[in-house]
Motif scaffolding. Sequence first.
Motif, PDB file in Angstrom:
ATOM      1  N   ASN A  32       0.211 -15.266 -37.124  1.00 25.55           N
ATOM      2  CA  ASN A  32       1.350 -15.632 -36.298  1.00 25.55           C
ATOM      3  C   ASN A  32       2.610 -15.687 -37.165  1.00 25.55           C
ATOM      4  OD1 ASN A  32      -0.524 -15.939 -34.265  1.00 25.55           O
ATOM      5  ND2 ASN A  32      -0.559 -18.166 -34.370  1.00 25.55           N
ATOM      6  N   LEU A  33       3.660 -15.021 -36.723  1.00 28.50           N
ATOM      7  CA  LEU A  33       4.947 -15.094 -37.416  1.00 28.50           C
ATOM      8  C   LEU A  33       5.852 -16.117 -36.750  1.00 28.50           C
ATOM      9  CD1 LEU A  33       6.838 -13.976 -39.616  1.00 28.50           C
ATOM     10  CD2 LEU A  33       7.671 -12.340 -37.922  1.00 28.50           C
ATOM     11  N   LEU A  34       5.876 -16.109 -35.436  1.00 25.75           N
ATOM     12  CA  LEU A  34       6.728 -17.039 -34.683  1.00 25.75           C
ATOM     13  C   LEU A  34       5.949 -17.578 -33.493  1.00 25.75           C
ATOM     14  CD1 LEU A  34      10.455 -16.904 -33.926  1.00 25.75           C
ATOM     15  CD2 LEU A  34       8.916 -17.085 -31.963  1.00 25.75           C
ATOM     16  N   GLU A  35       6.053 -18.887 -33.283  1.00 28.26           N
ATOM     17  CA  GLU A  35       5.385 -19.527 -32.143  1.00 28.26           C
ATOM     18  C   GLU A  35       6.392 -20.389 -31.376  1.00 28.26           C
ATOM     19  OE1 GLU A  35       1.144 -21.022 -32.777  1.00 28.26           O
ATOM     20  OE2 GLU A  35       1.934 -21.017 -34.827  1.00 28.26           O
ATOM     21  N   ILE A  36       6.494 -20.127 -30.110  1.00 28.89           N
ATOM     22  CA  ILE A  36       7.283 -20.986 -29.226  1.00 28.89           C
ATOM     23  C   ILE A  36       6.305 -21.875 -28.476  1.00 28.89           C
ATOM     24  CG2 ILE A  36       8.877 -21.072 -27.281  1.00 28.89           C
ATOM     25  CD1 ILE A  36       9.921 -18.355 -28.104  1.00 28.89           C
ATOM     26  N   LYS A  37       6.516 -23.196 -28.576  1.00 30.42           N
ATOM     27  CA  LYS A  37       5.584 -24.146 -27.982  1.00 30.42           C
ATOM     28  C   LYS A  37       6.296 -25.059 -26.988  1.00 30.42           C
ATOM     29  CE  LYS A  37       2.405 -24.361 -31.946  1.00 30.42           C
ATOM     30  NZ  LYS A  37       1.703 -25.267 -32.877  1.00 30.42           N
ATOM     31  N   SER A  38       5.878 -24.967 -25.732  1.00 30.64           N
ATOM     32  CA  SER A  38       6.354 -25.870 -24.667  1.00 30.64           C
ATOM     33  C   SER A  38       7.871 -25.991 -24.662  1.00 30.64           C
ATOM     34  CB  SER A  38       5.712 -27.265 -24.813  1.00 30.64           C
ATOM     35  OG  SER A  38       4.313 -27.166 -24.790  1.00 30.64           O
ATOM     36  N   LEU A  39       8.551 -24.845 -24.704  1.00 34.28           N
ATOM     37  CA  LEU A  39      10.016 -24.836 -24.750  1.00 34.28           C
ATOM     38  C   LEU A  39      10.599 -25.032 -23.356  1.00 34.28           C
ATOM     39  CD1 LEU A  39      12.682 -24.308 -26.316  1.00 34.28           C
ATOM     40  CD2 LEU A  39      12.371 -21.884 -25.776  1.00 34.28           C
ATOM     41  N   ASN A  40      11.448 -26.045 -23.235  1.00 39.88           N
ATOM     42  CA  ASN A  40      12.208 -26.288 -22.018  1.00 39.88           C
ATOM     43  C   ASN A  40      13.683 -26.359 -22.396  1.00 39.88           C
ATOM     44  OD1 ASN A  40      10.095 -26.999 -19.787  1.00 39.88           O
ATOM     45  ND2 ASN A  40       9.440 -28.124 -21.609  1.00 39.88           N
ATOM     46  N   LEU A  41      14.522 -25.699 -21.600  1.00 46.48           N
ATOM     47  CA  LEU A  41      15.958 -25.723 -21.866  1.00 46.48           C
ATOM     48  C   LEU A  41      16.693 -26.049 -20.572  1.00 46.48           C
ATOM     49  CD1 LEU A  41      18.016 -23.393 -24.105  1.00 46.48           C
ATOM     50  CD2 LEU A  41      18.803 -23.811 -21.777  1.00 46.48           C
ATOM     51  N   TYR A  42      17.542 -27.064 -20.645  1.00 51.47           N
ATOM     52  CA  TYR A  42      18.285 -27.531 -19.475  1.00 51.47           C
ATOM     53  C   TYR A  42      19.781 -27.433 -19.732  1.00 51.47           C
ATOM     54  CZ  TYR A  42      13.756 -29.746 -18.565  1.00 51.47           C
ATOM     55  OH  TYR A  42      12.422 -29.977 -18.374  1.00 51.47           O
TER      56      TYR A  42
ATOM     57  N   PRO B 122      25.960 -24.888 -26.680  1.00 57.10           N
ATOM     58  CA  PRO B 122      25.944 -26.167 -27.406  1.00 57.10           C
ATOM     59  C   PRO B 122      25.604 -27.364 -26.525  1.00 57.10           C
ATOM     60  CG  PRO B 122      28.186 -25.319 -27.152  1.00 57.10           C
ATOM     61  CD  PRO B 122      27.266 -24.217 -26.746  1.00 57.10           C
ATOM     62  N   GLN B 123      25.878 -27.264 -25.215  1.00 50.13           N
ATOM     63  CA  GLN B 123      25.597 -28.384 -24.322  1.00 50.13           C
ATOM     64  C   GLN B 123      24.153 -28.391 -23.826  1.00 50.13           C
ATOM     65  OE1 GLN B 123      27.321 -25.704 -23.660  1.00 50.13           O
ATOM     66  NE2 GLN B 123      27.451 -25.184 -21.469  1.00 50.13           N
ATOM     67  N   ALA B 124      23.379 -27.383 -24.188  1.00 48.58           N
ATOM     68  CA  ALA B 124      22.001 -27.287 -23.698  1.00 48.58           C
ATOM     69  C   ALA B 124      21.140 -28.416 -24.259  1.00 48.58           C
ATOM     70  CB  ALA B 124      21.409 -25.936 -24.080  1.00 48.58           C
ATOM     71  N   GLU B 125      20.240 -28.894 -23.410  1.00 51.21           N
ATOM     72  CA  GLU B 125      19.243 -29.881 -23.834  1.00 51.21           C
ATOM     73  C   GLU B 125      17.910 -29.156 -24.001  1.00 51.21           C
ATOM     74  OE1 GLU B 125      19.203 -32.947 -20.907  1.00 51.21           O
ATOM     75  OE2 GLU B 125      21.342 -33.395 -21.116  1.00 51.21           O
ATOM     76  N   ILE B 126      17.277 -29.348 -25.153  1.00 49.87           N
ATOM     77  CA  ILE B 126      16.083 -28.572 -25.485  1.00 49.87           C
ATOM     78  C   ILE B 126      14.919 -29.493 -25.827  1.00 49.87           C
ATOM     79  CG2 ILE B 126      15.111 -26.792 -26.991  1.00 49.87           C
ATOM     80  CD1 ILE B 126      17.869 -25.769 -27.515  1.00 49.87           C
ATOM     81  N   GLN B 127      13.740 -29.098 -25.337  1.00 55.77           N
ATOM     82  CA  GLN B 127      12.492 -29.760 -25.706  1.00 55.77           C
ATOM     83  C   GLN B 127      11.529 -28.689 -26.216  1.00 55.77           C
ATOM     84  OE1 GLN B 127      11.360 -31.309 -21.923  1.00 55.77           O
ATOM     85  NE2 GLN B 127      12.843 -32.983 -21.934  1.00 55.77           N
ATOM     86  N   GLY B 128      10.612 -29.100 -27.083  1.00 54.67           N
ATOM     87  CA  GLY B 128       9.610 -28.168 -27.575  1.00 54.67           C
ATOM     88  C   GLY B 128       9.845 -27.775 -29.016  1.00 54.67           C
ATOM     89  N   GLU B 129       9.186 -26.706 -29.443  1.00 54.50           N
ATOM     90  CA  GLU B 129       9.279 -26.234 -30.819  1.00 54.50           C
ATOM     91  C   GLU B 129       9.376 -24.710 -30.855  1.00 54.50           C
ATOM     92  OE1 GLU B 129       6.742 -29.154 -33.677  1.00 54.50           O
ATOM     93  OE2 GLU B 129       5.552 -27.904 -32.315  1.00 54.50           O
ATOM     94  N   ILE B 130      10.091 -24.210 -31.856  1.00 55.31           N
ATOM     95  CA  ILE B 130      10.063 -22.785 -32.190  1.00 55.31           C
ATOM     96  C   ILE B 130       9.742 -22.713 -33.675  1.00 55.31           C
ATOM     97  CG2 ILE B 130      11.309 -20.608 -32.285  1.00 55.31           C
ATOM     98  CD1 ILE B 130      13.063 -21.540 -30.022  1.00 55.31           C
ATOM     99  N   LEU B 131       8.523 -22.332 -33.989  1.00 52.44           N
ATOM    100  CA  LEU B 131       8.041 -22.333 -35.364  1.00 52.44           C
ATOM    101  C   LEU B 131       8.098 -20.931 -35.951  1.00 52.44           C
ATOM    102  CD1 LEU B 131       4.904 -24.635 -34.948  1.00 52.44           C
ATOM    103  CD2 LEU B 131       7.216 -25.308 -35.643  1.00 52.44           C
ATOM    104  N   PHE B 132       8.842 -20.772 -37.033  1.00 56.63           N
ATOM    105  CA  PHE B 132       8.909 -19.510 -37.764  1.00 56.63           C
ATOM    106  C   PHE B 132       8.411 -19.767 -39.170  1.00 56.63           C
ATOM    107  CE2 PHE B 132      11.014 -16.441 -40.537  1.00 56.63           C
ATOM    108  CZ  PHE B 132      10.686 -15.252 -39.896  1.00 56.63           C
ATOM    109  N   ASP B 133       7.282 -19.144 -39.512  1.00 57.11           N
ATOM    110  CA  ASP B 133       6.629 -19.465 -40.784  1.00 57.11           C
ATOM    111  C   ASP B 133       6.462 -20.981 -40.929  1.00 57.11           C
ATOM    112  OD1 ASP B 133       6.124 -16.936 -41.654  1.00 57.11           O
ATOM    113  OD2 ASP B 133       7.884 -16.778 -42.946  1.00 57.11           O
ATOM    114  N   ASN B 134       6.109 -21.616 -39.806  1.00 58.79           N
ATOM    115  CA  ASN B 134       5.828 -23.057 -39.728  1.00 58.79           C
ATOM    116  C   ASN B 134       7.071 -23.944 -39.883  1.00 58.79           C
ATOM    117  OD1 ASN B 134       2.981 -22.814 -39.313  1.00 58.79           O
ATOM    118  ND2 ASN B 134       2.766 -22.295 -41.481  1.00 58.79           N
ATOM    119  N   TYR B 135       8.268 -23.340 -39.862  1.00 58.82           N
ATOM    120  CA  TYR B 135       9.506 -24.136 -39.870  1.00 58.82           C
ATOM    121  C   TYR B 135      10.046 -24.206 -38.446  1.00 58.82           C
ATOM    122  CZ  TYR B 135      14.128 -25.872 -41.084  1.00 58.82           C
ATOM    123  OH  TYR B 135      15.258 -26.637 -41.168  1.00 58.82           O
ATOM    124  N   ASN B 136      10.369 -25.404 -37.975  1.00 58.60           N
ATOM    125  CA  ASN B 136      10.863 -25.587 -36.612  1.00 58.60           C
ATOM    126  C   ASN B 136      12.349 -25.217 -36.539  1.00 58.60           C
ATOM    127  OD1 ASN B 136      11.361 -26.264 -33.969  1.00 58.60           O
ATOM    128  ND2 ASN B 136      10.932 -28.445 -34.206  1.00 58.60           N
TER     129      ASN B 136
END
Length: 262
Positions: free
Chosen positions: A6-16, A63-77
């Motif tokens: 895995n190079l990049l993992e998006i986990k439970s991403l929500n954007l409002y 910039p006003q977006a509210e974000i939940q979850g993770e985007i991991l690239f080489d295990n960096y969020n």
Amino acid sequence: MKSPENLLEIKSLNLYMPENKHSKAILQNINLTLLKGKSHALVGESGSGKSMICNTILGLQPPQAEIQGEILFDNYNLLKKPYPNHIRGRKIAYIPQNPITSLNPVKNVKDHIFETLQIHEPQLNQSEKLNYAKELLLSLQLKNWEKVLNSYAFELSGGMCQRIMIALALCGKPELLLADEPTTALDVMVQAEIAYLLLEIIKKKNLTLLLISHDLALVAQMAEYISVLKDGQIQEEGQLKNVFADPASQYTKTLLSFSEFN
């Protein structure tokens, strides 16, 4: 045979996007994995959230977006602030939809490439930068590279400008290319040429590609994996050949029925 990592993992991403004390969900529970050295397409209608996912990976969401979850690239969020400068443009590079408007009209190609190299390869002298630029342009089938280097965007065709954008993306020696509708603004014949070039580049350099597109014929040509997006939610995903042969969701079936791919 070793399985790809895995190079990049998006986990439970929500954007409002907050609107009038309420929140409108733009992206809902997005889970997406990009494998090293593989090409993955994100498809859906305009407004489905494809480009928002791309922008969020780059840390360029509103910039006003509210974000939940993770985007991991080489295990960096990547959702941690501030966004890491050593990743955007270097580890992760972006190829835009409209190359002509993406290039500065008062700078020639040489200015664009040299300035980008100054950021990513500051140890290079002027002669080394010129050789680097030459090799880049030749690899993108721009044989008249000296003339191209001294040209401005308005003097070049759309296909040539897109080749320049690919060259700029490669300056940082990225691991992941994000291509957002990279052939939409081009003529049909030029679209095929750019698609072929991108395929050759990712294979030769063993890059990972996330292709954002509504063109299922292009997706069929370029991608190994696919995620189908509708209203900010992933409808289905999997190996492209399996999804196209036996789509599980009615939305995917509808997209295929209206596509020139069929």
